[in-house]
Write an enzyme that holds these catalytic residues in place. Structure first.
Site, short mmCIF file in Angstrom:
data_model
loop_
_atom_site.label_atom_id
_atom_site.label_comp_id
_atom_site.label_asym_id
_atom_site.label_seq_id
_atom_site.Cartn_x
_atom_site.Cartn_y
_atom_site.Cartn_z
CE1 TYR A 155 57.33 15.16 69.67
CE2 TYR A 155 55.30 16.09 70.51
CZ TYR A 155 56.18 15.90 69.47
OH TYR A 155 55.91 16.43 68.24
CG ASP A 159 47.11 20.24 66.63
OD1 ASP A 159 46.49 20.62 65.63
OD2 ASP A 159 48.35 20.10 66.62
CG HIS A 173 50.28 9.91 69.25
ND1 HIS A 173 50.99 11.05 68.94
CD2 HIS A 173 49.57 10.20 70.36
CE1 HIS A 173 50.69 11.99 69.83
NE2 HIS A 173 49.84 11.51 70.69
CE1 TYR A 211 58.52 21.22 67.19
CE2 TYR A 211 58.29 19.25 65.86
CZ TYR A 211 57.74 20.18 66.73
OH TYR A 211 56.43 20.06 67.15
NE ARG A 212 57.32 19.19 71.66
CZ ARG A 212 56.07 19.66 71.73
NH1 ARG A 212 55.49 20.12 70.64
NH2 ARG A 212 55.41 19.67 72.87
#
Length: 605
Positions: A147, A209, A448, A529-530
């Site tokens: 992110y 996670d 990623h 959502y993010r």
């Protein structure tokens, strides 16, 4: 330092370093580090770098301002970012930039990093930023990987690293099952504290996670975990916040002097203001209360596999009533076999060297060789409580799941210790792990970025999103890693796009693919959502009901609370008045590869 030397250096541990790994995960973390560096070919830049000065301020004035801040915080607590950018890895990540950048390395980069030790020092930094109109960007641990990591949205911002010196667990209340933490407390650290104080048998934490992230950072970004306490924002109670003008407030019961319920009752009296400090740039959270989960008296993990892609719709429709009625008790995962193969940690080239999306028959042949055997979908869940209660719930789940032809329940006793199932088992029991992200090794220099729309728990919605993502990623020749995380009345589809961060063409392809999926999903009523820094403007723009009324409301809040727009400008698509109209937004139409606008407005009087 060479790749070999970096890989050979030790993994930082708790309690020596606030951001370290607990001792029980040290061997696993060491192996994870070696896997990361085995696939690394990206060269580190050897030259010295000039610090990136934010637009709107002259270099000499900026350096003078930093000298003043050094006098306030101490010379050793203000670092100019003039060294080569080192990407590191999960446990030794940078706090100056995104280690998994999707743009050029020099785009989302900080000019300097400062390390406050108290709320009062955070206030001093904020006042300093207003004096010189220097953008600041707070981070807790900087591990928001996928992110944007530790990177600031505005190039040249000064990063406030809250974690390094503000990392205390201020309170653990074993009677109320609550705690109070500072930004530098990771899930690893809180778990360790419960173990050391003999409280693990009494109460659990909930962990995402990976356990190395900040509890505050994850919660205010509305991250999730995998016990019944998995909605972290719903489980917080009480914030201490430094506002963008330097004032400090406590929310909820914390506003009452001498209160005794700040971590027990989140609302207090009057408007509930906590929400404006989640996924925003309206304040800097320096303390947060969190509720902890009572030990349920037993738990049992389970795993089911399903053979066909078409099983998705009927399976989701079976899951919905079980989840809403809490027979399925935790935020469980329904993962596609492709990501499971990648989670082995082996590179894609071990299975296939061709171009385009990896063929389905190659994936299924690889799956057939694993202890689990071949399948298309795997459901990981956990049942909680005493044995007689678990057996009743598990029998209901088993009967429903076996309505899908070809369904198999996996016997955990047949699975080796390094099988991914056991990582999900630990996480669902509130035990932080470091197994996740092995699938990033799928690509050399693996990085990623995620597509993460929210939908109802309905088979038709799951199928529509699955087909949308699959078609777009086929178009761009990108391997498809879908996973559904099922909440109480909604589910998140998390599609991870893994790419080589040293390949400009591959990065551009991944970004174009993600932008296309975001717009197509929004057109069908599915919102993210993010999201990553580079997509925040685009995603915010999809929430455009009533001529973008929500965005305009956020701008009014920003201008009222942060008149000079110094705090994390652009985060979550919220720009202050000084930045609006200067081309800072990064929408789908922006194709120049840059992240900056063409100027900044004057001080707001």
């Amino acid at each position: 330092m060479s790749f070999a030397a970096e890989a050979a250096s030790g993994v930082p541990t708790l309690p020596e370093v606030h951001s370290g790994i607990p001792q029980y995960l040290l061997e696993k973390a060491t192996h994870a580090k070696n896997w990361v560096f085995e696939g690394r070919t990206k060269e580190q830049r050897a030259r010295q770098r000039l610090p990136v000065v934010p637009l709107g301020i002259e270099r000499d004035e900026f350096l003078k301002a930093l000298s003043e801040l050094k006098e306030t915080l101490g010379n050793e607590h203000v670092e100019i970012n003039d060294k080569p950018l080192q990407d590191g890895w999960y446990m030794e990540h940078p706090n100056t930039h995104d280690m998994m950048t999707i743009l050029d390395d020099e785009e989302f980069v900080a000019s300097a990093v400062v390390y406050p030790s108290t709320t009062e020092e955070v206030q001093e930094i904020v006042r300093w930023a207003n004096k010189y109109l220097i953008p600041i960007f707070p981070i807790s641990m900087g591990r928001n990987l996928g992110y944007g990591g530790a990177a600031p949205r505005v190039r040249g911002s000064v990063t406030i690293d809250l974690g390094k010196r503000m990392n205390k667990i201020l309170n653990i209340n074993a009677e109320d099952y609550t705690c109070l933490v500072e930004p530098g407390v990771s899930f690893y650290a809180l778990y360790n504290a419960l173990e050391e104080r003999g409280l693990r048998d009494h109460m659990w934490i909930d962990t995402p996670d990976l356990g190395g992230g900040s509890i505050i950072g994850n919660t205010v970004d509305r991250g999730v975990g995998y016990t019944p306490y998995g909605d972290h924002w719903a489980c917080h109670s009480g914030l201490e916040v430094v506002l963008p003008t330097g004032e400090v407030i406590r929310t909820g019961m914390g506003a009452l002097p001498g209160n005794n319920t700040w971590q027990s009752f989140p609302y207090g009296f009057g408007p509930y203001s906590d929400g404006i400090f989640s996924q925003s740039n309206f304040g800097i959270v320096t303390k947060m209360g969190m509720t902890l989960m009572p030990n349920p008296g037993g738990y049992e993990s389970f795993m089911y596999t399903f053979q066909k892609e078409e099983d998705l719709a009927p399976l989701i429709d079976i899951i919905r009533p079980l989840r809403i009625s809490n027979i399925l008790e935790n935020v469980a995962q329904l993962r596609h076999v492709t990501q499971a193969i990648a989670a082995s940690g082996l590179p894609r080239t071990k299975f296939y060297s061709g171009t385009g999306r990896i063929p389905s028959d190659v994936i299924h042949a690889a799956a057939a060789e694993t202890p689990v055997g071949d399948y298309t979908w795997a459901y990981y869940g956990m049942s909680y409580g005493p044995a007689h209660i678990r057996s009743h719930k598990l029998a209901l789940i088993d009967a429903e799941f076996h309505k899908i032809p070809g369904c198999r329940k996996i016997d955990p006793s047949t699975l080796p210790a390094d099988e991914y199932f056991w990582s999900r088992d630990r996480i669902a029991a509130g035990i932080p792990d470091i197994h996740e992200l092995r699938w990033v090794n799928w690509a050399p220099n693996g990085a990623h970025i995620a597509f993460s729309p929210v939908s109802p728990i309905r088979g038709a919605d799951a199928t529509q999103l699955f087909e949308l993502g699959k078609a777009v990623q086929d178009k761009y020749g990108i391997d498809f890693f879908p996973a559904f995380c099922v909440g109480l009345r909604e589910m998140h589809l998390i599609v991870e796009i893994v790419f080589n961060r040293d390949d400009p063409e591959e990065k551009q392809r991944a970004l174009r693919c993600l932008r296309e999926m975001v717009d197509l999903a929004a057109a069908k009523g599915y919102g993210e959502y993010r999201t990553h820094l580079v997509l925040m403007d685009q995603v915010a723009g999809t929430y455009k009901w009533n001529d973008g009324a929500l965005g305009k409301f956020n701008e009014r809040l920003k201008d009222a609370l942060d008149p000079n727009g110094i705090l994390a400008p652009g985060r979550c698509g919220i720009w202050g008045k000084r930045y609006r109209g200067f081309g800072w937004e990064l929408g789908s139409e922006r194709t120049d590869g840059g992240s900056e606008g063409h100027g900044v407005g004057p001080r707001v009087e």
